[in-house]
Design an enzyme around this catalytic site. Sequence first.
Site, PDB file in Angstrom:
ATOM      1  N   SER A 178       0.855  -1.183   0.000  1.00 37.36           N
ATOM      2  CA  SER A 178       0.000   0.000   0.000  1.00 37.36           C
ATOM      3  C   SER A 178       0.889   1.230   0.000  1.00 37.36           C
ATOM      4  CB  SER A 178      -0.896   0.004   1.248  1.00 37.36           C
ATOM      5  OG  SER A 178      -1.537   1.257   1.428  1.00 37.36           O
ATOM      6  N   TYR A 190      -2.114  -1.465  10.404  1.00 36.77           N
ATOM      7  CA  TYR A 190      -2.139  -1.481   8.949  1.00 36.77           C
ATOM      8  C   TYR A 190      -0.833  -0.970   8.343  1.00 36.77           C
ATOM      9  CZ  TYR A 190      -3.871  -1.089   4.173  1.00 36.77           C
ATOM     10  OH  TYR A 190      -4.031  -1.229   2.822  1.00 36.77           O
TER      11      TYR A 190
END
Length: 332
Positions: A178, A190
Amino acid sequence: MDTQFVYDLLGENAWLYISATLVVLWIIVWLYRDSLEIEDITDKYVFVTGCDSGFGNLLCKNLDRRGFHVLAGCLTEKGADDLKRSAGPCLKTVLLDVTSQDSIEKAMEWTKKEVGDKGLWGIVNNAGRSLPMGPSEWMKVEDFHSTLKVNMNGVIGMTITFLPLVKKAQGRIVNVASVLGRVAANGGGYCISKFAVESFSDCLRRDINYFGINVCIIEPGFFKTAVTSLDPLEKDLHRLWNQLSPEVKASYGDKYLDKYIKVQRLIMNAICDTDLTKVTSCMEHALTAAYPRTRYSPGWDAKLVWIPLSYMPSCVVDIGLKLVLPRPSKSV
């Protein structure tokens, strides 16, 4: 042809013209090389994780249409059934929980029977989760672990377990990271997990490139998927807030949560892209290109905001986030 003749022909800007010509030639060669594709797609097998919805689901359908033998790992029976109904006979599904090594081993044994002597051309580690996200102080240790088990341990477990099959086919490993694996913009597991995917992929690529295996990293910007859905994000923020002690709540102030959610809504609504094919096209290129790229950064926000930010001094990112996020009431 001597140097003086070149100067006489092109004038005093000779080196500028020569440099521009070399740049144009380099771009042409790069574009041509980037467009070359592998052969015998219909003989190749690809395993994709996280196929119940989102990127993984769309990728499986696209690969199936292109003629690949698609092996789709789904977390739920409903996700597997829905995917099978919308695809052809060359797509097969298997139930897979990437947080369970036992589940991964069973999926590998099933895959070994499916691919036979051909090996596995590609594995796409797409399965992931985003929650919980929020200020780090609001988290418990278990909150970090729940995300890391999927996004980090799951990627490592799948890759190492399936590596012998990929090595046999001299294939591809495609790991979904990401832009938040380049810029840590929020707390929770995350960003940590995506930074881990980046470093694991880099180490793996350098270790196994001698065997004809390519490792590619997908670094999507913000897209409208289940991972970025506002309702679960906001519900989980309320959960985190409600588990805080009165002292911690007082340090942030009663209005902090509402302000934080408001900023989150503005950002998500402004930058989340609805075109998931921008991501799946990169995944397909990584699997089908004769010379796949090391990194892909789909999304306008990835190219114009997050990737440039990742090369800037840390203080620039720190100041930017301070300007955007609300300030705790008892900040100093």
